[in-house]
Design a protein around this motif. Structure first.
Motif, short mmCIF file in Angstrom:
data_model
loop_
_atom_site.label_atom_id
_atom_site.label_comp_id
_atom_site.label_asym_id
_atom_site.label_seq_id
_atom_site.Cartn_x
_atom_site.Cartn_y
_atom_site.Cartn_z
N MET A 1 0.81 -1.21 0.00
CA MET A 1 0.00 0.00 0.00
C MET A 1 0.85 1.27 0.00
O MET A 1 0.40 2.34 -0.43
N PHE A 2 2.11 1.13 0.47
CA PHE A 2 2.91 2.35 0.64
C PHE A 2 3.91 2.59 -0.49
O PHE A 2 4.68 3.53 -0.44
N MET A 3 3.89 1.74 -1.48
CA MET A 3 4.86 1.95 -2.57
C MET A 3 4.54 3.22 -3.36
O MET A 3 3.37 3.57 -3.53
N GLU A 4 5.59 3.87 -3.81
CA GLU A 4 5.42 5.08 -4.63
C GLU A 4 6.32 4.99 -5.85
O GLU A 4 7.37 4.34 -5.79
N HIS A 5 5.93 5.66 -6.92
CA HIS A 5 6.77 5.59 -8.12
C HIS A 5 8.10 6.29 -7.87
O HIS A 5 8.23 7.11 -6.93
N MET B 1 7.67 14.67 -12.15
CA MET B 1 6.98 13.56 -11.46
C MET B 1 7.35 13.45 -9.99
O MET B 1 6.63 12.84 -9.21
N GLU B 2 8.51 14.06 -9.60
CA GLU B 2 8.89 13.95 -8.18
C GLU B 2 7.84 14.63 -7.29
O GLU B 2 7.70 14.31 -6.12
N ASN B 3 7.06 15.56 -7.88
CA ASN B 3 6.01 16.23 -7.09
C ASN B 3 4.62 15.62 -7.35
O ASN B 3 3.61 16.22 -7.00
N MET B 4 4.59 14.50 -8.01
CA MET B 4 3.29 13.87 -8.33
C MET B 4 3.25 12.44 -7.81
O MET B 4 3.01 11.50 -8.55
N LYS B 5 3.53 12.30 -6.50
CA LYS B 5 3.57 10.95 -5.93
C LYS B 5 2.21 10.63 -5.32
O LYS B 5 1.53 11.51 -4.78
N PHE B 6 1.84 9.40 -5.45
CA PHE B 6 0.57 8.95 -4.86
C PHE B 6 0.86 7.68 -4.06
O PHE B 6 1.51 6.75 -4.59
N THR B 7 0.38 7.63 -2.83
CA THR B 7 0.67 6.47 -1.98
C THR B 7 0.04 5.22 -2.59
O THR B 7 -1.17 5.20 -2.83
N GLY B 8 0.86 4.23 -2.84
CA GLY B 8 0.35 2.99 -3.45
C GLY B 8 0.42 3.03 -4.96
O GLY B 8 0.18 2.04 -5.63
N ASP B 9 0.73 4.21 -5.51
CA ASP B 9 0.74 4.44 -6.96
C ASP B 9 -0.62 4.03 -7.56
O ASP B 9 -1.65 4.11 -6.88
N SER B 10 -0.64 3.58 -8.79
CA SER B 10 -1.92 3.49 -9.51
C SER B 10 -2.51 2.08 -9.56
O SER B 10 -3.26 1.76 -10.48
#
Ligand code: HXC
Length: 533
Positions: free
Chosen positions: A83-87, A94-103
């Protein structure tokens, strides 16, 4: 050892106490901070791409990735991984477009009480596009599914390879597709297409066993309409290019479509109830509430008196299977053949049957492809095959010949002759030429109804070859009909094991399946055969 001076001792105790209390308070603070962070991150992960994107997803009539998981899994059984992986991409901001768990959301759960591995792509996060991290999340559960021997289900809603990541995301697809191939024939793989799935998001499902689409909201294409416009200047809508109608009626890429997300997910649960967990297991047995020893009198009157009148093969299938339940595969594609799963006496069977109502039940290129793939699936997963046969042969004509009916029809021959699962056939009417060979000649038990006819070809074609130029063709044809339009020539030679009253078909098939459950066939050792692709 020299005793400590009292004052020094008191000082030491005081300092140690102070030291411990500051240590304790800093470690408590640290723990609280970590817990807060976990809570925050979990909250972020649950929100995916944010409320606005979730609202947009709902406005399109689609559920979110997490809502889909909730509908799909037995209540409270979903265990999430990563759940905590990020790209890890740092290009294109993209360094400012992180989403927890990615897509993507991945994990395992139970469906109908049995384990499955699943992933659900989150379109609210960068269009569900596949980053290298997204791919690693999926390959992790695929690897586990391969170790455990449990089905993999993909809830797909993705714009394909993440453009910003370049080669990393392409490698991600190679990793997924490699596992799709490794899993093929070992564990069932099912893809549900629940949004615009482009590029790799279309190719990976194409490697799985079944691809189902949601009507009006899901699309499959190599590249979407925008890219097509920029490359070829063609104007085409999502629907025209890769909607469910295109793929369930024309291309044959999808195996069925359903009205909305919920119906589609429930139908996949239903399909899983017919399938084993892997090729190491038999399919699940279900308690059958229908009588297993009774005649079905309705069957005696299904075949019309006139041998060239059509009838509906579905009437026969539904009258014979348990509880009138038939999970049909590709119902709107190549409808001259019907394929799907049913149960007989609680045992899963794969049914393939000619449909006399469509093209007189002839086999053509598309129906051969449809049936071959289905037969190979059943054979891989220990599902006995039952055929209902009424076929005048392969479809004649230049269009079919020019398009390669020989090599495509050969796929069906290959599949059925290769299959080692129990095979039962019921010839309801015609079994002519290549049709007989393909539909029933290699069965363990072949029944003929009194209306069965087994011949090299139909009377008109046969007489035109045998008596070319003869004036009295009608008489010749009548002679031919008299000889071959009945089940005896085949029964006398033992090619039909018995001529049975149609009403007895259900209980006979149930008994035969019970008998053949221990069937074993040893094939010559080889790496793999070479199916005529
Ligand atoms: C990065 C993507 C993306 C992608 C969509 N997005 N696809 N980001 N990589 N591949 C982002 C958009 O920028 C947008 O971000 C958000 O997702 C939603 O997309 P929209 O275009 O607003 O949605 P929609 O109009 O519904 O169109 C969906 C779409 C379209 C049809 C999927 O986005 C599209 O055509 N994407 C490109 C599809 C494609 O050609 N993929 C092929 C990749 S090549 P914001 O921030 O605005 O919300 C490939 C090869 C693999 O996959 C080969 C393996 C064998």
């Amino acid at each position: 050892m020299k005793p400590l001076n009292k004052r020094v001792f008191q000082l030491l105790v005081k300092n140690t106490r102070q030291l411990n209390s500051s240590n304790v308070s800093s470690s408590v603070n640290h723990t609280i901070a970590v817990q807060e962070r976990i809570k925050e991150k979990r909250k972020d992960a649950l929100l995916g791409g944010g409320q606005k994107k979730i609202d947009a997803q709902h406005a399109r009539g689609k559920l979110t990735a997490r809502e889909r998981i909730q509908v799909f899994c037995d209540e409270g059984t979903f265990s999430e991984y990563d759940m905590f992986m990020e790209h890890t991409c740092t290009d294109f901001g993209m360094e400012n477009m992180k989403f927890t768990g990615d897509s993507v959301i991945t994990g395992h759960a139970k469906v109908n009480g049995r384990p499955v591995y699943l992933f659900s792509q989150d379109f609210t996060v960068l269009g569900g596009s596949l980053s290298s991290v997204h791919a690693r999340k999926i390959t992790k559960i695929m690897d586990q599914a391969l170790l455990v021997g449990a089905p993999i289900i993909g809830l797909n809603d993705s714009g394909g390879a993440r453009i910003q990541e370049g080669i990393e995301s392409l490698i991600g697809y190679s990793d997924i597709c490699t596992r799709n191939v490794l899993a093929s024939g070992f564990i069932p793989q099912i893809s549900l297409i629940m949004g615009p799935c482009a590029g790799g998001a279309a190719y990976s499902p194409a490697l799985t066993d079944f691809t189902f689409m949601v009507e009006d909201t899901s699309y499959l294409y190599v590249t979407g309409p925008d890219v097509i416009k920029s490359v070829t200047n063609e104007d085409v809508t999502h629907d025209e290019l890769g909607g469910s109608k295109v793929h369930t009626t024309m291309s044959g890429v999808a195996h069925n479509s359903f009205k909305n997300d919920v119906e589609a997910i429930l139908q996949v649960r239903n399909l899983l109830s017919y399938l084993p967990q892997s090729n190491k297991e038999p399919p699940p047995l279900r308690i059958c509430t229908d009588p297993v020893d009774d005649d079905v009198p309705f069957l005696d009157s299904v075949i019309p008196y006139n041998a060239s009148d059509p009838y509906d093969m579905y009437d026969i299938i539904y009258a014979i299977v348990d509880e009138k339940e038939f999970f049909e595969i590709m119902p709107r594609y190549a409808s001259n053949i019907i394929v799907g799963f049913a149960r007989l006496g609680g045992r899963t069977v794969g049914i393939f049957a000619n449909q006399p109502k469509v093209a007189a039940g002839c086999l053509d290129i598309n129906s051969s492809l449809k049936a071959s793939r289905f037969i190979r699936f059943c054979d891989s997963f220990n599902i006995p095959l039952v055929s209902f046969v009424d076929i005048p042969g392969f479809l004649a004509g230049t269009q079919q010949e020019f398009s390669g009916i020989i090599k495509h029809g050969a796929k069906m021959l290959y599949s059925i002759f290769e299959a080692t699962v129990p095979k039962l056939s019921v010839i309801t009417r015609k079994a002519y030429g290549g049709g007989f060979a393909t539909m029933s000649s290699q069965s363990d038990i072949t029944y003929g109804w009194p209306t069965a006819e087994v011949a090299v070809m139909g009377s008109k074609g046969a007489v035109s070859v045998l008596y070319r130029g003869n004036d009295n063709m009608t008489e010749m044809e009548n002679d031919y009909i008299k000889k071959f339009s009945n089940p005896f020539p085949a029964a006398v030679l033992g090619y039909i094991d018995d001529i049975i009253e149609p009403r007895t078909t259900r209980w006979r098939l149930i008994r035969d399946l019970e008998l053949l459950v221990s069937k074993k066939v040893k094939l010559p050792t080889k790496k793999h055969g070479i199916i005529p692709m």
